[in-house]
Motif scaffolding. Structure first.
Motif, PDB file in Angstrom:
ATOM      1  N   VAL A 104       4.090   3.118   4.154  1.00 27.90           N
ATOM      2  CA  VAL A 104       3.824   4.094   5.215  1.00 27.90           C
ATOM      3  C   VAL A 104       2.408   3.931   5.762  1.00 27.90           C
ATOM      4  O   VAL A 104       2.200   3.940   6.982  1.00 27.90           O
ATOM      5  CB  VAL A 104       4.057   5.537   4.703  1.00 27.90           C
ATOM      6  N   ARG A 105       1.439   3.767   4.897  1.00 25.30           N
ATOM      7  CA  ARG A 105       0.051   3.591   5.354  1.00 25.30           C
ATOM      8  C   ARG A 105      -0.101   2.319   6.188  1.00 25.30           C
ATOM      9  O   ARG A 105      -0.774   2.318   7.223  1.00 25.30           O
ATOM     10  CB  ARG A 105      -0.900   3.561   4.163  1.00 25.30           C
ATOM     11  N   ARG A 143       1.492   2.889   9.607  1.00 29.86           N
ATOM     12  CA  ARG A 143       0.659   3.752  10.452  1.00 29.86           C
ATOM     13  C   ARG A 143      -0.545   2.988  10.980  1.00 29.86           C
ATOM     14  O   ARG A 143      -0.923   3.123  12.142  1.00 29.86           O
ATOM     15  CB  ARG A 143       0.224   4.984   9.649  1.00 29.86           C
ATOM     16  N   GLU A 144      -1.136   2.142  10.146  1.00 29.84           N
ATOM     17  CA  GLU A 144      -2.274   1.327  10.582  1.00 29.84           C
ATOM     18  C   GLU A 144      -1.847   0.346  11.666  1.00 29.84           C
ATOM     19  O   GLU A 144      -2.587   0.089  12.614  1.00 29.84           O
ATOM     20  CB  GLU A 144      -2.876   0.572   9.389  1.00 29.84           C
ATOM     21  N   PRO A 178      -1.401   6.362  15.495  1.00 32.58           N
ATOM     22  CA  PRO A 178      -0.947   7.724  15.167  1.00 32.58           C
ATOM     23  C   PRO A 178       0.141   8.296  16.080  1.00 32.58           C
ATOM     24  O   PRO A 178       0.749   9.296  15.745  1.00 32.58           O
ATOM     25  CB  PRO A 178      -2.234   8.547  15.288  1.00 32.58           C
ATOM     26  N   ASP A 179       0.381   7.664  17.227  1.00 32.27           N
ATOM     27  CA  ASP A 179       1.281   8.267  18.213  1.00 32.27           C
ATOM     28  C   ASP A 179       2.672   7.640  18.250  1.00 32.27           C
ATOM     29  O   ASP A 179       3.483   8.001  19.111  1.00 32.27           O
ATOM     30  CB  ASP A 179       0.659   8.191  19.614  1.00 32.27           C
TER      31      ASP A 179
END
Length: 175
Positions: free
Chosen positions: A164-165, A168-169, A173-174
């Motif tokens: 997940v991290r 996201r990276e 964030p959108d």
């Protein structure tokens, strides 16, 4: 394509695709479109555009099946997993990934999510249930590791959290 368009034109609110493998070793069934290379982006872009023209958002489910397999010819020598225990339903062999082998799979998830974003899709869903690789790490009934990816729940959750991290990276964030 026709399957997804049928539902999009039929008025569903959104489509979450069938699983799209992030690597050939992560396939569970034959014939599904992969998202394991940048060459796949045009296919997903075209499909997403067609579905959205029908008024429906398109979310791509990305997957690495680990030891989970439906057919033996999808089985590599030994499937990557959190454990070397064979898959119980079909008995296909598995190999516990080394710590060094885990990070490239985490990166494959992130790269697949980036490709989905570059294809203009509306989002991704990580297939993490029903025996897929994240489940194989999370489950105390499957994961028999003694390193930082096994044992207590925080360790068993480590793989999924790293995925997940990394996603996201890769997508921001959108997305």
């Amino acid at each position: 394509v026709n399957w997804d368009l049928k539902f999009a034109r039929g008025g569903v609110v959104a489509i979450i695709s069938s699983n799209a493998p992030i690597h050939a070793h992560g396939s569970i069934v034959p014939g599904y479109a992969h998202i394991d290379s940048d060459e796949s982006i045009p296919f997903w872009r075209e499909l997403g555009e067609k579905v959205r023209l029908a008024g429906c958002p398109y979310i791509l489910q990305i997957v690495h099946a680990g030891r989970e397999r439906i057919l033996p010819y999808l089985q590599w020598e030994k499937a990557q997993s959190s454990s070397s225990k064979p898959e119980p339903l079909n008995g296909f062999p598995a190999k516990a990934m080394t710590v060094a082998e885990i990070q490239p799979v985490v990166e494959d998830f992130a790269a697949a999510a980036r490709r989905a974003k570059e294809a203009g899709l509306d989002g991704i869903e990580v297939a993490g249930a029903n025996g897929m690789l994240p489940t194989q790490f999370l489950s105390s009934g499957i994961n028999d590791r003694t390193d930082g990816y096994g044992g207590p729940l925080p360790n068993r959750a480590r793989f999924g959290l790293e995925v997940v991290r990394a996603i996201r990276e890769a997508v921001g964030p959108d997305f």
